[in-house]
Design a protein around this motif. Structure first.
Motif, short mmCIF file in Angstrom:
data_model
loop_
_atom_site.label_atom_id
_atom_site.label_comp_id
_atom_site.label_asym_id
_atom_site.label_seq_id
_atom_site.Cartn_x
_atom_site.Cartn_y
_atom_site.Cartn_z
N GLY A 1 54.06 43.54 27.32
CA GLY A 1 53.45 42.66 28.31
C GLY A 1 52.05 42.25 27.94
N LEU A 2 51.07 42.65 28.74
CA LEU A 2 49.68 42.27 28.54
C LEU A 2 48.91 43.26 27.67
CD1 LEU A 2 48.88 41.19 32.23
CD2 LEU A 2 49.42 39.69 30.29
N ASP A 3 49.59 44.29 27.16
CA ASP A 3 48.90 45.28 26.32
C ASP A 3 48.22 44.59 25.14
OD1 ASP A 3 49.96 47.12 28.01
OD2 ASP A 3 51.45 47.91 26.61
N ARG A 4 47.15 45.21 24.67
CA ARG A 4 46.46 44.69 23.50
C ARG A 4 45.93 45.85 22.67
NH1 ARG A 4 42.23 44.33 27.35
NH2 ARG A 4 40.22 45.08 26.53
N SER A 5 45.53 45.55 21.45
CA SER A 5 44.97 46.57 20.57
C SER A 5 43.57 46.16 20.14
CB SER A 5 45.86 46.77 19.33
OG SER A 5 45.87 45.59 18.53
N ILE B 1 45.32 49.48 24.34
CA ILE B 1 44.89 49.38 25.73
C ILE B 1 46.09 48.90 26.55
CG2 ILE B 1 43.29 48.28 27.33
CD1 ILE B 1 41.43 47.91 24.86
N ARG B 2 46.55 49.74 27.47
CA ARG B 2 47.66 49.38 28.33
C ARG B 2 47.14 48.54 29.50
NH1 ARG B 2 51.71 50.17 24.90
NH2 ARG B 2 52.07 52.38 24.36
N VAL B 3 47.66 47.33 29.62
CA VAL B 3 47.18 46.40 30.64
C VAL B 3 48.31 46.11 31.62
CG1 VAL B 3 46.16 44.13 31.06
CG2 VAL B 3 45.61 45.38 28.95
N THR B 4 47.99 46.24 32.89
CA THR B 4 48.98 45.92 33.93
C THR B 4 48.32 45.04 34.98
OG1 THR B 4 48.43 47.91 35.21
CG2 THR B 4 50.22 48.08 33.62
N GLU B 5 49.10 44.15 35.55
CA GLU B 5 48.67 43.36 36.69
C GLU B 5 49.72 43.50 37.78
OE1 GLU B 5 47.75 39.32 35.95
OE2 GLU B 5 45.89 39.73 34.86
N ALA B 6 49.26 43.83 38.95
CA ALA B 6 50.19 44.02 40.06
C ALA B 6 49.59 43.45 41.33
CB ALA B 6 50.50 45.51 40.23
N GLU B 7 50.46 42.95 42.18
CA GLU B 7 50.02 42.43 43.47
C GLU B 7 50.08 43.56 44.49
OE1 GLU B 7 52.34 39.50 46.01
OE2 GLU B 7 50.79 38.19 45.16
N VAL C 1 46.34 40.94 47.15
CA VAL C 1 45.30 40.94 46.12
C VAL C 1 45.96 41.28 44.79
CG1 VAL C 1 43.16 41.98 45.29
CG2 VAL C 1 43.53 41.69 47.75
N ARG C 2 45.69 40.49 43.76
CA ARG C 2 46.21 40.78 42.42
C ARG C 2 45.19 41.62 41.68
NH1 ARG C 2 50.69 39.63 40.38
NH2 ARG C 2 51.10 39.63 38.13
N VAL C 3 45.65 42.81 41.23
CA VAL C 3 44.75 43.79 40.61
C VAL C 3 45.12 43.97 39.14
CG1 VAL C 3 43.90 46.16 40.69
CG2 VAL C 3 44.48 44.98 42.82
N ARG C 4 44.12 43.87 38.29
CA ARG C 4 44.32 44.07 36.84
C ARG C 4 43.72 45.43 36.47
NH1 ARG C 4 44.97 40.47 32.34
NH2 ARG C 4 44.23 41.38 30.36
N ARG C 5 44.52 46.24 35.75
CA ARG C 5 44.08 47.55 35.31
C ARG C 5 44.23 47.66 33.78
NH1 ARG C 5 46.42 48.72 40.33
NH2 ARG C 5 45.13 50.10 41.68
N GLU C 6 43.26 48.33 33.18
CA GLU C 6 43.32 48.63 31.75
C GLU C 6 43.22 50.15 31.59
OE1 GLU C 6 40.39 46.41 29.62
OE2 GLU C 6 41.33 44.46 30.05
#
Length: 464
Positions: A238-242, A259-265, A304-309
């Motif tokens: 998904g949105l993960d990056r290095s 870096i594990r990236v998630t976005e959730a509502e 609310v859409r929340v982005r976590r790393e």
């Protein structure tokens, strides 16, 4: 007739024959004794065992044949076979021991007096190369493993090696060449060794991955960060990056952070209060209530859409909210029929038409904030001087002049107001000299007579 004992008859062999037999037996014994005493005494040593032998044989050969001893060509005999027998002669035999020698695909049995393995090979004209291995088994047999010459190209550097192992992996281990799991070996380590074989080793490079809260040490052949991740089986989902990014050229010893990236509502739901709608009901006693239509709270949703790393919130979108369910108001029937009640009190029976549960406090002239020389010091809103029995109320709840009864205080009259006396609140009045402090809540009885029905308002509720 003749008289006396009769003569016995004898039917056995004649005395002459018995004598002749005895003479023959004696001669045989005498001849045997002479034969034994005429034999030659010889000492026979076979390896470490000694025995004495009496023989009439003329040579050592005859002696060994007589006692049933056979010899191998490698056995050592002293004296030789054709040596004559004489008294006191010592015949010595040293047997050669048997050794199995496995070499060049064959196994043969050799007899030897040697104890040194290399001496045994020399004696039997078996050559041992400089890199060959000589193995002594638990049974003292010998195994010769011939060394095979191979070439090892390790990251571009070529070396010639000799090995006695049968596989590529064994040959590399025999040569003390370490391998990492990620290193590439051609041919495969399970392939057999053959003369002149070339083994190529392509070395992997060290890499450290920081992923999911762990530090993983690994090795890779990848040319880029992305290939290194793929080789280690670490996926960017998904949105993960290095860091560094996947397209960066890989360098040995590099540390790569995933870096594990998630976005959730995220949805927050809150209740919307409903209103209480009162409908006067003359059939019900004053202040009694009956629910005609129960209220239902409405529902308000905030999105609310929340982005976590790596589990840490790094951003939140602006909230969006809307009603998913409107509130449904509650309808209550409120009694308006006035009914007088009687209550026995320490001050005597009282007749009342309403009871209001109120927050209670107390006050005195000195607590009004006025000086004693102020003409209005201790004067209530209706012009009376403050004393016990006069109380302050909110006139929108209890009109001034209303007669009251307060348990443990007594009968009173609503005669004063105050800035803090709002709603279902009552402030009990005292002189400065007889002041008593009150707090909490209390039931206040409104005494008869009741006012006209059109002047009676619904009682307030205590607010926190």
């Amino acid at each position: 007739m003749p008289t006396g004992r009769p003569t016995a008859a004898y039917y056995g062999p004649s005395p002459l024959l018995i004598l002749l037999g005895l003479l023959i037996l004696f001669g045989a014994i005498l001849g045997g004794g002479l034969y034994v005493f005429s034999a030659t005494s010889v000492t026979l040593r076979i390896d470490s065992a000694f025995t004495t032998v009496h023989t009439h044989q003329m040579t050592v050969r005859g002696l060994l044949s007589e006692v049933g001893v056979s010899l191998e060509a490698q056995d050592i005999l002293t004296p030789p076979l054709d040596s004559p027998i004489r008294a006191g002669l010592v015949v010595s035999i040293d047997h050669a021991h048997s050794v199995l020698v496995a070499v060049d695909g064959t196994t043969r049995r050799v007899l030897t007096h040697q104890t040194n393995p290399r001496a045994i090979l020399t004696e039997n004209q078996i050559a041992l190369g400089g890199h060959d291995a000589l193995i002594l088994t638990s049974a003292d047999d010998l195994i010769i493993r011939r060394a095979t010459s191979i070439s090892v190209i390790d990251d571009g550097k070529t070396e010639t090696r000799f090995t006695i192992d049968e596989t590529v992996g064994g040959a590399l281990a025999d040569a003390a060449i370490p391998l990492y799991l990620a290193d590439s070996v051609t041919p495969a380590i399970s392939e057999p060794i053959s003369a002149g074989l070339t083994i190529r080793i392509k070395r992997s490079a060290a890499v450290t991955f920081l992923v999911d809260g762990r530090t993983l040490a690994a090795r890779t052949h990848g040319a880029t960060v992305g290939e290194a991740l793929g080789g280690a089986g670490i996926a960017l989902v998904g949105l993960d990056r290095s860091e560094p990014t996947a397209d960066v050229t890989f360098r040995a010893g590099m540390s790569i952070r995933i870096i594990r990236v998630t976005e959730a509502e995220e949805i927050e739901r809150t209740d919307l209060p409903f209103k209480r709608i009162a409908q006067p009901d003359p059939t019900l006693e004053l202040d009694m209530r009956r629910v005609i239509d129960p209220g239902v709270p409405g529902i308000q949703e905030v999105h609310v859409r929340v982005r976590r790393e790596d589990g840490v919130v790094v951003s939140r979108s602006a909230p969006l909210s809307w009603q998913t369910q409107p509130p449904h108001d509650q309808v209550e029937a409120v009694g308006t029929r006035v009914v007088l009640h009687t209550l026995d009190t320490p001050d005597g029976p009282i007749s009342y038409w309403r009871v209001i549960h109120m927050r209670v406090a107390s006050y005195k002239p000195a607590s009004t904030g006025k000086s004693t020389d102020d003409p209005t010091y201790g004067i209530t809103a209706n012009g009376q001087r403050l004393h016990k029995g006069l109380v302050a109320v909110d006139p929108t709840v209890i009109p001034l002049g209303t007669a009251l009864y307060v348990p443990k205080y007594g009968k009173a009259v609503a005669a004063d107001t105050g800035g803090a006396v709002i709603g279902a609140t009552i402030d009990l009045g005292y002189d400065d000299a007889d002041y008593q402090e009150w707090s909490g809540t209390v039931d206040v009885y409104l005494l008869a007579p009741a006012p006209p029905a059109d002047l009676i308002k619904p009682p307030p509720e205590i607010t926190q």
